[in-house]
Write a protein that holds these residues in place. Structure first.
Motif, mmCIF file in Angstrom:
data_model
loop_
_atom_site.group_PDB
_atom_site.id
_atom_site.type_symbol
_atom_site.label_atom_id
_atom_site.label_comp_id
_atom_site.label_asym_id
_atom_site.label_seq_id
_atom_site.Cartn_x
_atom_site.Cartn_y
_atom_site.Cartn_z
ATOM 1 N N LEU A 155 -3.582 10.388 1.464
ATOM 2 C CA LEU A 155 -4.791 9.694 1.489
ATOM 3 C C LEU A 155 -5.493 9.739 1.724
ATOM 4 O O LEU A 155 -6.546 9.050 1.220
ATOM 5 N N MET A 156 -6.338 11.290 2.271
ATOM 6 C CA MET A 156 -7.565 11.542 2.010
ATOM 7 C C MET A 156 -8.661 11.562 1.514
ATOM 8 O O MET A 156 -9.865 11.033 1.260
ATOM 9 N N VAL A 208 -12.349 -3.680 9.960
ATOM 10 C CA VAL A 208 -11.183 -3.701 8.982
ATOM 11 C C VAL A 208 -10.138 -3.729 10.287
ATOM 12 O O VAL A 208 -9.030 -3.833 10.590
ATOM 13 N N ALA A 209 -10.173 -2.129 10.611
ATOM 14 C CA ALA A 209 -9.131 -2.009 11.811
ATOM 15 C C ALA A 209 -8.696 -3.653 12.613
ATOM 16 O O ALA A 209 -7.366 -3.464 13.353
ATOM 17 N N LEU A 210 -9.482 -3.985 13.027
ATOM 18 C CA LEU A 210 -9.752 -5.387 14.238
ATOM 19 C C LEU A 210 -8.639 -6.135 13.738
ATOM 20 O O LEU A 210 -7.514 -7.431 14.305
ATOM 21 N N ILE A 211 -9.196 -6.731 12.057
ATOM 22 C CA ILE A 211 -9.109 -8.214 12.113
ATOM 23 C C ILE A 211 -8.381 -8.191 10.733
ATOM 24 O O ILE A 211 -7.734 -8.804 9.781
ATOM 25 N N MET A 245 -6.843 1.405 4.122
ATOM 26 C CA MET A 245 -7.582 1.281 4.976
ATOM 27 C C MET A 245 -6.403 1.406 6.137
ATOM 28 O O MET A 245 -6.453 1.780 7.049
ATOM 29 N N PRO A 246 -5.741 -0.386 6.016
ATOM 30 C CA PRO A 246 -4.601 -0.312 7.293
ATOM 31 C C PRO A 246 -3.951 0.385 7.058
ATOM 32 O O PRO A 246 -2.712 1.157 8.413
ATOM 33 N N LYS A 247 -3.528 2.135 6.109
ATOM 34 C CA LYS A 247 -2.465 2.604 5.891
ATOM 35 C C LYS A 247 -2.715 4.070 6.976
ATOM 36 O O LYS A 247 -1.924 4.984 7.044
ATOM 37 N N ARG A 248 -4.527 3.819 7.400
ATOM 38 C CA ARG A 248 -5.518 5.137 7.536
ATOM 39 C C ARG A 248 -3.680 6.185 8.830
ATOM 40 O O ARG A 248 -2.871 4.582 8.879
ATOM 41 N N PRO A 249 -3.725 7.228 8.854
ATOM 42 C CA PRO A 249 -3.382 7.091 10.614
ATOM 43 C C PRO A 249 -4.382 7.188 11.406
ATOM 44 O O PRO A 249 -5.632 6.952 11.528
ATOM 45 N N VAL A 250 -3.687 7.087 12.790
ATOM 46 C CA VAL A 250 -3.909 6.495 13.616
ATOM 47 C C VAL A 250 -5.150 7.660 14.565
ATOM 48 O O VAL A 250 -4.662 8.732 14.762
#
Length: 312
Positions: A90-91, A260-263, A194-199
């Protein structure tokens, strides 16, 4: 007893922490700043076309952004490294789509395409995000998002075509247009993924992906240099490199990733329509162009469309 200057320093540090903490939770403001910085990037890239080679500009941009952020990201990167390494595929995808392919194609396309065509095609960005989200994850647009995208797209067309929508029929696509379209398609995939990225901490992710983008571009930049296509050694080149490293790279991607992480990607995508709006404002302020009625009408439609699409 503490010294007065020590108390002032603590208050100043507390103020900045509070301000940055507030900003980090304002997705609409973060995404608007992103569009502002990226609009400046497009204007600058067009201005230095033929002066700074596109792949070299892109590679230096990400090398500089990574080095600029690394001291701040290092403690977080050490903590997050195992998690990021576990998602190495993914990176690579994020580095390639969001940084290497997207940026190089955009800079290269701006060597050939007209400003009208390039700005017009930026407005199709949300459509690529929605398409990738649908193809990969089955995420469909809501009716409000569809209406918002359509309304803001109409506003962008009104601004770009100076209120004459019939001028759209006179635009001819060239290889520069196709490159810009390819860049938008790549960035749409980045946004959808982007929503699939690791936390992890945002700085950790950004340093890894900017570094990955720079590594992917490095062979092509060296080939460009070996072929004799080299940047001019002057203040214009230095200023251009400084701007692209700081504003549309380090700061804009921090703002974009957080927004993107927020909405989410679909609600974030309509903010890309603000790029042509900011670009036209820059032309009015910096180039002395006269504001017209169609500017106001276009601004109103873009802002309304972004507001509608970004609502839950």
């Amino acid at each position: 007893m503490a010294a007065p200057h020590s108390n002032r320093s603590l208050r100043l540090i507390s103020f900045f922490r509070t301000a940055f903490g507030w900003l980090a939770n304002q997705p609409h403001l973060l995404l608007s700043l992103t569009s502002l910085f990226w609009a400046g990037n497009i204007v600058l890239a067009r201005a230095v076309a033929g002066h700074v080679p596109p792949v070299t500009l892109s590679c230096v941009r990400w090398v500089g952004a990574m080095l600029l952020l690394l001291p701040f990201a290092w403690p977080h990167l050490r903590r997050d490294w195992r998690r990021l390494r576990a998602h190495w595929v993914l990176m690579i995808v994020l580095s390639a789509t969001g940084f290497a392919i997207n940026n190089a194609l955009a800079y290269w396309g701006l060597q050939f395409t007209q400003a009208l065509n390039a700005l017009l095609m930026q407005s199709s960005g949300p459509l690529f995000v929605a398409l990738w989200s649908l193809l990969l994850f089955g995420v469909r647009l809501t009716w409000m998002q569809t209406i918002g995208i359509a309304l803001s797209l109409l506003g962008v067309l009104t601004i770009i075509l100076r209120g004459d929508l019939l001028a759209l029929a006179g635009i001819d696509l060239n290889r520069g247009d196709l490159m810009v379209a390819g860049a938008l398609c790549a960035f749409g995939l980045y946004s959808a993924m982007m929503p699939k990225r690791p936390v992890t901490h945002p700085l950790s992710l950004l340093v890894v992906t900017t570094g990955g983008g720079a590594l992917l571009l490095l062979p092509f930049a060296l080939a460009e240099y070996a072929a004799g296509v080299r940047p001019s050694a002057d203040w214009l080149t230095a200023s251009a490199l400084a701007y692209v490293v700081i504003f549309p790279s380090a700061l804009a991607y921090l703002c974009f990733n957080r927004g993107v992480a927020l909405i989410g990607p679909n609600r974030s995508a309509p903010f890309l329509h603000l790029m042509p709006v900011f670009g036209s404002v820059m032309a009015i302020v910096l180039l002395g162009e006269k504001p017209e009625l169609f500017h106001l009408a276009g601004y109103a439609m873009v802002v309304a469309g972004v507001f509608i699409a970004a609502r839950r």
